[in-house]
Design an enzyme around this catalytic site. Structure first.
Site, PDB file in Angstrom:
ATOM      1  N   GLU A   1       2.235  34.029 -19.737  1.00 42.60           N
ATOM      2  CA  GLU A   1       3.204  32.931 -18.831  1.00 42.60           C
ATOM      3  C   GLU A   1       3.524  32.165 -20.365  1.00 42.60           C
ATOM      4  OE1 GLU A   1       4.342  30.744 -15.903  1.00 42.60           O
ATOM      5  OE2 GLU A   1       5.436  29.597 -16.998  1.00 42.60           O
TER       6      GLU A   1
ATOM      7  N   ASP B   1      11.318  34.990  -7.170  1.00 43.40           N
ATOM      8  CA  ASP B   1      12.631  34.458  -7.553  1.00 43.40           C
ATOM      9  C   ASP B   1      13.585  35.376  -8.289  1.00 43.40           C
ATOM     10  OD1 ASP B   1      12.615  32.999  -5.745  1.00 43.40           O
ATOM     11  OD2 ASP B   1      12.857  31.056  -7.334  1.00 43.40           O
TER      12      ASP B   1
ATOM     13  N   TYR C   1       9.644  14.878   3.777  1.00 43.01           N
ATOM     14  CA  TYR C   1       7.797  15.355   4.466  1.00 43.01           C
ATOM     15  C   TYR C   1       6.756  14.990   3.646  1.00 43.01           C
ATOM     16  CZ  TYR C   1       8.749  19.215   2.136  1.00 43.01           C
ATOM     17  OH  TYR C   1       8.814  20.376   0.740  1.00 43.01           O
TER      18      TYR C   1
ATOM     19  N   ARG D   1       3.472  22.024  -5.252  1.00 45.25           N
ATOM     20  CA  ARG D   1       3.903  23.321  -5.556  1.00 45.25           C
ATOM     21  C   ARG D   1       2.866  23.784  -6.849  1.00 45.25           C
ATOM     22  NH1 ARG D   1       5.687  25.525 -10.294  1.00 45.25           N
ATOM     23  NH2 ARG D   1       6.043  27.272 -10.991  1.00 45.25           N
TER      24      ARG D   1
HETATM   25  C1  LIG Z   1      14.571  22.613  -3.974  1.00 44.10           C
HETATM   26  C2  LIG Z   1      14.018  23.369  -3.698  1.00 44.10           C
HETATM   27  C3  LIG Z   1      13.370  23.282  -2.837  1.00 44.10           C
HETATM   28  C4  LIG Z   1      12.419  25.090  -1.827  1.00 44.10           C
HETATM   29  N1  LIG Z   1      11.821  25.066  -1.393  1.00 44.10           N
HETATM   30  C5  LIG Z   1      10.715  25.918  -0.567  1.00 44.10           C
HETATM   31  C6  LIG Z   1       9.947  25.799   0.197  1.00 44.10           C
HETATM   32  O1  LIG Z   1      10.037  24.354   1.176  1.00 44.10           O
HETATM   33  N2  LIG Z   1       9.292  26.280   0.862  1.00 44.10           N
HETATM   34  C7  LIG Z   1       9.021  28.119   0.117  1.00 44.10           C
HETATM   35  O2  LIG Z   1       8.732  29.312   0.798  1.00 44.10           O
HETATM   36  N3  LIG Z   1      10.161  28.358  -0.870  1.00 44.10           N
HETATM   37  C8  LIG Z   1      11.050  26.578  -1.282  1.00 44.10           C
HETATM   38  N4  LIG Z   1      11.717  27.192  -2.837  1.00 44.10           N
HETATM   39  C9  LIG Z   1      12.271  28.026  -2.841  1.00 44.10           C
HETATM   40  C10 LIG Z   1      10.557  28.579  -4.383  1.00 44.10           C
HETATM   41  O3  LIG Z   1      10.647  27.153  -4.769  1.00 44.10           O
HETATM   42  C11 LIG Z   1      10.694  29.522  -4.958  1.00 44.10           C
HETATM   43  O4  LIG Z   1      11.515  31.055  -4.376  1.00 44.10           O
HETATM   44  C12 LIG Z   1       9.269  29.924  -5.400  1.00 44.10           C
HETATM   45  O5  LIG Z   1       8.704  28.716  -6.355  1.00 44.10           O
HETATM   46  C13 LIG Z   1       9.502  31.333  -6.656  1.00 44.10           C
HETATM   47  O6  LIG Z   1       8.020  31.688  -6.927  1.00 44.10           O
HETATM   48  P1  LIG Z   1       8.577  32.484  -8.256  1.00 44.10           P
HETATM   49  O7  LIG Z   1       6.730  32.321  -8.684  1.00 44.10           O
HETATM   50  O8  LIG Z   1       9.249  33.772  -8.311  1.00 44.10           O
HETATM   51  O9  LIG Z   1       9.103  31.547 -10.263  1.00 44.10           O
HETATM   52  P2  LIG Z   1       9.156  30.816 -10.573  1.00 44.10           P
HETATM   53  O10 LIG Z   1       7.941  29.689  -9.874  1.00 44.10           O
HETATM   54  O11 LIG Z   1      10.549  30.287 -11.064  1.00 44.10           O
HETATM   55  O12 LIG Z   1       7.919  30.695 -11.786  1.00 44.10           O
HETATM   56  C14 LIG Z   1       8.265  31.841 -12.123  1.00 44.10           C
HETATM   57  C15 LIG Z   1       7.193  31.624 -13.662  1.00 44.10           C
HETATM   58  O13 LIG Z   1       7.524  32.660 -14.925  1.00 44.10           O
HETATM   59  C16 LIG Z   1       7.531  32.049 -16.525  1.00 44.10           C
HETATM   60  N5  LIG Z   1       8.275  32.705 -17.093  1.00 44.10           N
HETATM   61  C17 LIG Z   1       9.803  32.382 -17.268  1.00 44.10           C
HETATM   62  N6  LIG Z   1      10.436  33.308 -18.321  1.00 44.10           N
HETATM   63  C18 LIG Z   1       9.265  34.425 -18.606  1.00 44.10           C
HETATM   64  C19 LIG Z   1       9.245  35.297 -19.882  1.00 44.10           C
HETATM   65  N7  LIG Z   1       9.742  35.221 -20.039  1.00 44.10           N
HETATM   66  N8  LIG Z   1       8.150  35.408 -19.953  1.00 44.10           N
HETATM   67  C20 LIG Z   1       6.667  35.071 -19.656  1.00 44.10           C
HETATM   68  N9  LIG Z   1       6.607  33.904 -18.760  1.00 44.10           N
HETATM   69  C21 LIG Z   1       8.210  33.221 -17.767  1.00 44.10           C
HETATM   70  C22 LIG Z   1       8.075  30.510 -16.066  1.00 44.10           C
HETATM   71  O14 LIG Z   1       7.914  29.431 -16.527  1.00 44.10           O
HETATM   72  C23 LIG Z   1       7.653  30.081 -14.305  1.00 44.10           C
HETATM   73  O15 LIG Z   1       6.092  30.090 -14.799  1.00 44.10           O
HETATM   74  C24 LIG Z   1      12.420  25.883  -2.848  1.00 44.10           C
HETATM   75  C25 LIG Z   1      13.590  25.940  -4.194  1.00 44.10           C
HETATM   76  C26 LIG Z   1      14.298  24.704  -5.116  1.00 44.10           C
HETATM   77  C27 LIG Z   1      15.028  24.599  -6.362  1.00 44.10           C
END
Ligand SMILES: Cc1cc2nc3c(=O)[nH]c(=O)nc-3n(C[C@H](O)[C@H](O)[C@H](O)COP(=O)(O)OP(=O)(O)OC[C@H]3O[C@@H](n4cnc5c(N)ncnc54)[C@H](O)[C@@H]3O)c2cc1C
Length: 410
Positions: free
Chosen positions: A44, A313, A232, A118
């Site tokens: 991370e 994502d 909420y 989160r």
């Molecule tokens: C306004 C808003 C509201 C939302 N509401 C919802 C909801 O109600 N329900 C829902 O299901 N989803 C919701 N989402 C979407 C959700 O937050 C994301 O889809 C989800 O958190 C994605 O998770 P992830 O693990 O793919 O990415 P992230 O949570 O972005 O995690 C990526 C991680 O990788 C790390 N990282 C980045 N680059 C590197 C690197 N080079 N080397 C090592 N580590 C790295 C980052 O620091 C981070 O910790 C919402 C999003 C937004 C913007």
């Protein structure tokens, strides 16, 4: 150069996955694979895993997976179960439709519909991973690139300015919407995150400062011209999660960590000044907004190369208008574990099954999310028609329209 070995460093024959990113996607994938006997190294970038982000709605398609992974009971200590989703019209606050949630959602979609911070979900996953002896989480470790072949993957990165290298059987790129690892997958010059023209203003407000209507145990969606508002209560009603989404032009700040960018309360209040009093009172009560520009990306037909896969994502950024990005990351993690169970050790077949199970589903949800945002922001006659259609639809049909998304798949 710090070096760490691949499967040879675990027990003989143990597969080693390197996970880039300790977000919801990376941590869930780490847990799902650890439960199947993998050795896991999570890298991370952030120096400490701290309270980043705000509220998440977790629909039954996600909570059913957390239940299978044995973390739902623990999560429920922090989660809140809304009784309903109420959709209101911006101008006069009138109710367009109210969809029951709570036990009715549980019955229909076979798992609870909850809202959770989160950070509470992330902590719950980390606590579960702490019980797994073959899992290591390294913070302050940025993954920069990889060299992958049919036989294994080498992952390069930096920890405290020191070059590090890891060897493994699989690299899971769960590094978020602006994934650097995705850039190295060769998906073409058009494959870039694009600003969607929408900004989410996010806040977590102390419930004591919030108007009484916002503390009711329900999820609220307000639809209005070129904007919508979601709120909420969270954490047993002690705080209220507020997301105000506006259409605007935003330039720059590309490299900034979104959560670190503060918004101007007066600017947000002005944007909602023509809305019903309940909405204005809530927006006006927020003193600290975080500005979160929303990025979108066109779906692609490949999420992998040799021993590297995208997840969460990084694979499928989506606009949050169906509140499903984290849920899709959780579904990805379970699909990967199931593909592994079906094709144990045959990485090619595992990755192919993972992509087959996930790419089309994520593209459908991303496209439905986009469309939903467009509907929420309609104005004039089109907005009038939307409001009439929502009123006609009623709760039962609205629930039926969500079955494709919320019914557990795995
Ligand atoms: C306004 C808003 C509201 C939302 N509401 C919802 C909801 O109600 N329900 C829902 O299901 N989803 C919701 N989402 C979407 C959700 O937050 C994301 O889809 C989800 O958190 C994605 O998770 P992830 O693990 O793919 O990415 P992230 O949570 O972005 O995690 C990526 C991680 O990788 C790390 N990282 C980045 N680059 C590197 C690197 N080079 N080397 C090592 N580590 C790295 C980052 O620091 C981070 O910790 C919402 C999003 C937004 C913007």
């Amino acid at each position: 150069m710090d070096r760490e070995g691949g499967s040879l460093s675990g027990t003989p024959g143990q597969l080693h996955a390197i996970v880039a990113g300790a977000g919801i996607g990376g941590l869930t994938a780490a847990l799902a694979l650890a439960r199947q006997g993998w050795r896991i190294t999570v890298l991370e970038r952030a120096p400490v895993i701290e309270e980043v982000g705000a509220g998440l709605q977790l629909a039954p398609n996600a909570t059913s997976i957390l239940e299978k992974l044995g973390v739902l009971d623990r999560l429920m200590l922090h989660a809140t179960t809304p009784e309903a989703l109420q959709i209101r019209r911006a101008r006069d606050g009138s109710e367009l439709v109210r969809m029951p949630l709570g036990p009715i959602a549980d019955l229909r979609w076979k798992a609870p519909y909850v809202v959770v911070h989160r950070a509470d979900l992330q902590r719950t996953l980390i606590e579960a991973l702490a019980q797994e002896p073959a899992v290591t989480i390294k913070t302050g470790a940025s993954v920069l690139g990889f060299a992958s072949s049919a036989n294994g993957v080498q992952v390069g990165g930096k920890m405290s300015n020191i070059n590090v290298r890891y060897e493994g059987d699989l690299l899971i790129a769960a590094d978020g919407v602006r994934s650097v690892l995705r850039e190295r997958l060769g998906l073409g010059p058009q494959d870039k995150p694009v600003y969607s023209g929408r900004t989410a203003w996010r806040a977590v407000l102390d419930a004591r400062s919030a108007p009484a209507h916002a503390v009711r145990l329900q999820t609220n969606l307000w639809v209005g011209p070129k904007a919508h508002l979601v709120h909420y209560p969270l954490r047993q009603g002690s705080v209220v999660n507020v997301v105000a989404i506006t259409e605007d032009e935003w330039k720059g700040d590309d490299d900034k960590d979104f959560w670190a960018v503060h918004g101007d309360p007066a600017q947000v209040s002005r944007r909602f000044s023509g809305w019903h009093r309940d909405a204005r009172d809530l927006v006006g009560a927020v003193t600290e907004w975080r500005r979160w520009p929303l990025f979108d990306r066109n779906p692609v037909t490949r999420w992998s190369t040799d021993r590297v896969i995208l997840l969460g994502d990084a694979a499928h950024p989506m606009l949050p208008f169906l509140a499903s990005g984290a849920a899709m990351a959780i579904e990805d993690a379970m699909a990967l574990a199931q593909a592994d169970a079906a094709h144990r050790g045959d990485m090619r077949a595992t990755i192919a099954a993972y992509e087959k199970g996930r790419i089309a589903r994520a593209a459908t949800v991303a496209s439905a999310s986009r469309r939903q945002g467009w509907i929420y922001h309609l104005s004039g006659m089109a907005g009038f028609a939307r409001d009439a259609a929502m009123r006609r639809m009623g709760p039962e049909r609205l629930m039926a329209r969500m079955d494709w998304l919320y019914l557990p798949r795995q």
